[in-house]
Design a protein around this motif. Structure first.
Motif, PDB file in Angstrom:
ATOM      1  N   ILE A   1     -35.971 -30.553 -17.665  1.00  0.00           N
ATOM      2  CA  ILE A   1     -35.408 -30.307 -18.998  1.00  0.00           C
ATOM      3  C   ILE A   1     -34.008 -30.908 -19.083  1.00  0.00           C
TER       4      ILE A   1
ATOM      5  N   TYR B   1     -36.512 -34.450 -20.305  1.00  0.00           N
ATOM      6  CA  TYR B   1     -37.964 -34.457 -20.482  1.00  0.00           C
ATOM      7  C   TYR B   1     -38.380 -33.434 -21.547  1.00  0.00           C
ATOM      8  N   THR B   2     -39.331 -33.798 -22.384  1.00  0.00           N
ATOM      9  CA  THR B   2     -39.915 -32.865 -23.333  1.00  0.00           C
ATOM     10  C   THR B   2     -40.983 -32.035 -22.629  1.00  0.00           C
ATOM     11  N   ASN B   3     -41.445 -30.964 -23.268  1.00  0.00           N
ATOM     12  CA  ASN B   3     -42.500 -30.147 -22.665  1.00  0.00           C
ATOM     13  C   ASN B   3     -43.772 -30.947 -22.371  1.00  0.00           C
TER      14      ASN B   3
ATOM     15  N   ARG C   1     -44.982 -24.305 -21.492  1.00  0.00           N
ATOM     16  CA  ARG C   1     -44.304 -23.492 -22.512  1.00  0.00           C
ATOM     17  C   ARG C   1     -43.986 -22.098 -21.973  1.00  0.00           C
TER      18      ARG C   1
ATOM     19  N   ARG D   1     -33.010 -24.785 -25.750  1.00  0.00           N
ATOM     20  CA  ARG D   1     -33.036 -25.911 -24.824  1.00  0.00           C
ATOM     21  C   ARG D   1     -31.646 -26.495 -24.559  1.00  0.00           C
ATOM     22  N   SER D   2     -30.852 -26.639 -25.627  1.00  0.00           N
ATOM     23  CA  SER D   2     -29.537 -27.279 -25.463  1.00  0.00           C
ATOM     24  C   SER D   2     -28.636 -26.461 -24.548  1.00  0.00           C
TER      25      SER D   2
END
Length: 220
Positions: free
Chosen positions: A169, A173-175, A190, A205-206
């Motif tokens: 993350i 990288y995205t999920n 998830r 996420r941030s």
């Protein structure tokens, strides 16, 4: 003579099949009481089945074999855990020893060797495959050598898998990309991400990315 109760913990069905066949051929000595495909299953089945010996793979989905070993022995220290893996690097070997494993065998060991190791582990003896034993002897024969300490890691509340996902993350990288890279289902990723955010007490996420980068996690 009571048979040795053995739990197999490995996520590869073909390997489990071969191992089970080997143990069934020794039915007078060994009894297979269960098979686990993840670290979490190994922990729960160990508590339920109370085996004498667990044949533990290191690389399993979710909770890895090292962490599963630590959890099992924390509650049931009499169980003999015998690592059976493809990894022969120093880090894996010493991590298994620190976690309390009684032995360390490489996959591909001869059947007789595996049976002897199971019997030894059930008696509380330490057992290592010849290649691993030679490496350990060579390591400790060097002056000033001792078992390396496990370096402090950020976010000790995270499992190895959660730390791995947090690192990805933080690397952007995205999920879906994480799911593809780690060969996991999107739903599993998830779920992991949700647990990570909860453990780190971040809103999204941030914040997780900032926290991970400030801790130096991406440098591991």
């Amino acid at each position: 003579m009571n048979r040795i109760r053995v739990l197999i913990a490995d996520d590869h069905p073909v390997f489990r099949y071969g191992l089970r066949a080997l143990l069934l051929a020794e039915a007078s000595t060994v009894e297979v009481v269960g098979e686990a495909t993840t670290g979490e299953e190994a922990v729960s089945m160990a508590a339920r089945c109370l085996p004498d010996v667990i044949l533990m793979d290191l690389n399993m989905p979710g909770l890895n074999g090292i962490e599963a070993t630590s959890r099992i022995l924390a509650s049931t220290p009499k169980i003999g855990i015998l690592v059976l893996t493809m990894f022969d690097d120093d880090e894996s070997i010493f991590a298994a020893m620190r976690a309390g494993a009684r032995g360390y065998l490489l996959k591909g060991a001869e059947g007789d060797e595996a049976i002897r190791a199971i019997v030894s582990a059930s008696k509380g003896e330490a057992i290592f495959s010849p290649a691993i034993a030679n490496r350990l002897f060579g390591y400790f024969e060097r002056p000033g050598r001792r078992l390396p300490e496990s370096p402090a890691r950020p976010f000790p509340e995270l499992t190895a898998r959660e730390r791995e996902i947090l690192t990805l993350i933080a690397q952007g990288y995205t999920n879906p990309a994480i799911a593809e890279r780690l060969v996991l289902s999107p739903k599993t990723v998830r779920n992991h991400v949700s647990i990570i955010f909860s453990k780190l007490q971040v809103a999204g996420r941030s914040q997780a990315i900032v926290l991970a980068r400030e801790s130096g996690l991406t440098k591991d």
